[in-house]
Design an enzyme around this catalytic site. Structure first.
Site, short mmCIF file in Angstrom:
data_model
loop_
_atom_site.label_atom_id
_atom_site.label_comp_id
_atom_site.label_asym_id
_atom_site.label_seq_id
_atom_site.Cartn_x
_atom_site.Cartn_y
_atom_site.Cartn_z
N SER A 151 -79.05 27.79 69.10
CA SER A 151 -80.02 28.21 68.23
C SER A 151 -78.15 28.33 66.97
CB SER A 151 -79.88 29.79 67.83
OG SER A 151 -80.65 30.21 66.73
N TYR A 165 -80.41 38.90 70.84
CA TYR A 165 -80.29 37.44 70.89
C TYR A 165 -79.08 36.20 70.73
CZ TYR A 165 -82.49 33.10 69.00
OH TYR A 165 -83.21 31.82 69.10
#
Ligand SMILES: NC(=O)c1ccc[n+]([C@@H]2O[C@H](COP(=O)([O-])OP(=O)(O)OC[C@H]3O[C@@H](n4cnc5c(N)ncnc54)[C@H](OP(=O)(O)O)[C@@H]3O)[C@@H](O)[C@H]2O)c1
Length: 177
Positions: A151, A165
């Site tokens: 990501s 995250y």
């Protein structure tokens, strides 16, 4: 001429985790269009079965298992199933299942040990362990590939509220030897 008429991956096999929706679903369908036999998994049985029925009606070769990839024993069971279905040979493992749930947009000081562990188990431990478990199957293929879904959040301190995250998405590159 359609793109997938120009080349084919017929005869190849893939495991794509978290294929019932989102990015995982798109990966499953793209691979299936190229003739790959795909196995996928997710936690919600109803949603997975609905997708399996849809893929069957599209003549895609896709099978599926209910599996929570954050769970060690369920990961072992999943790979046992994959070994049986694909006769011990896996060409592609796509470690896609992941989430930012439970920890997103919370200050680090408010993230409990349980929420931290949930995210690490789902996004990081699963990729490491499934890659280990898949290793003999990938070796049998002779051309095994492992794909990690990272990501932009993994490129650094992306934004406030995504600290955990981001740490699970820090550039995921791998070489299996
Ligand atoms: N969406 C984005 O903007 C974005 C951007 C960069 C990277 N990513 C990454 O791309 C991947 C997919 O994201 P997405 O947005 O497509 O997510 P999504 O739409 O929420 O879909 C996630 C898929 O994974 C499954 N899943 C989630 N937790 C699981 C678990 N513990 N065990 C097994 N299956 C599980 C879900 O099914 P169940 O809930 O039924 O288990 C679903 O099939 C993730 O790794 C995410 O971090 C997403």
């Amino acid at each position: 001429m359609m793109g997938n008429e120009r080349w084919s991956m017929e005869g190849s096999t893939a495991l794509v985790t978290g294929g019932s929706k989102g990015i995982g679903r798109a990966i499953v369908e793209e691979l299936a269009r190229f003739g790959v036999a795909v196995h996928t998994c997710s936690r919600n049985e109803e949603e997975l079965n609905a997708m399996l029925n849809q893929w069957k009606s599209m003549n895609f070769h896709v099978t599926g298992s209910i599996c929570d990839v954050s769970n060690h024993a369920e990961r072992e069971k999943l790979m046992d199933e994959v070994r049986t279905i694909f006769n011990g040979k896996l060409d592609i493992l796509v470690n896609n299942a992941g989430t930012s749930a439970e920890t997103a947009w919370r200050p680090v000081t408010q993230i409990t040990t349980e929420k931290y562990s949930f995210l690490m188990a789902t996004n990081f431990d699963s990729c490491f362990h499934l890659s280990q478990l898949a290793h003999p199957l990938l070796k049998s293929s002779g051309r095994g590939s492992v794909v990690f879904i990272s990501s932009i959040a993994g490129t650094g301190g992306f934004t406030e509220g995504l600290a955990v995250y981001s740490s699970t998405k820090v550039t995921k590159k791998n070489v299996l030897k």
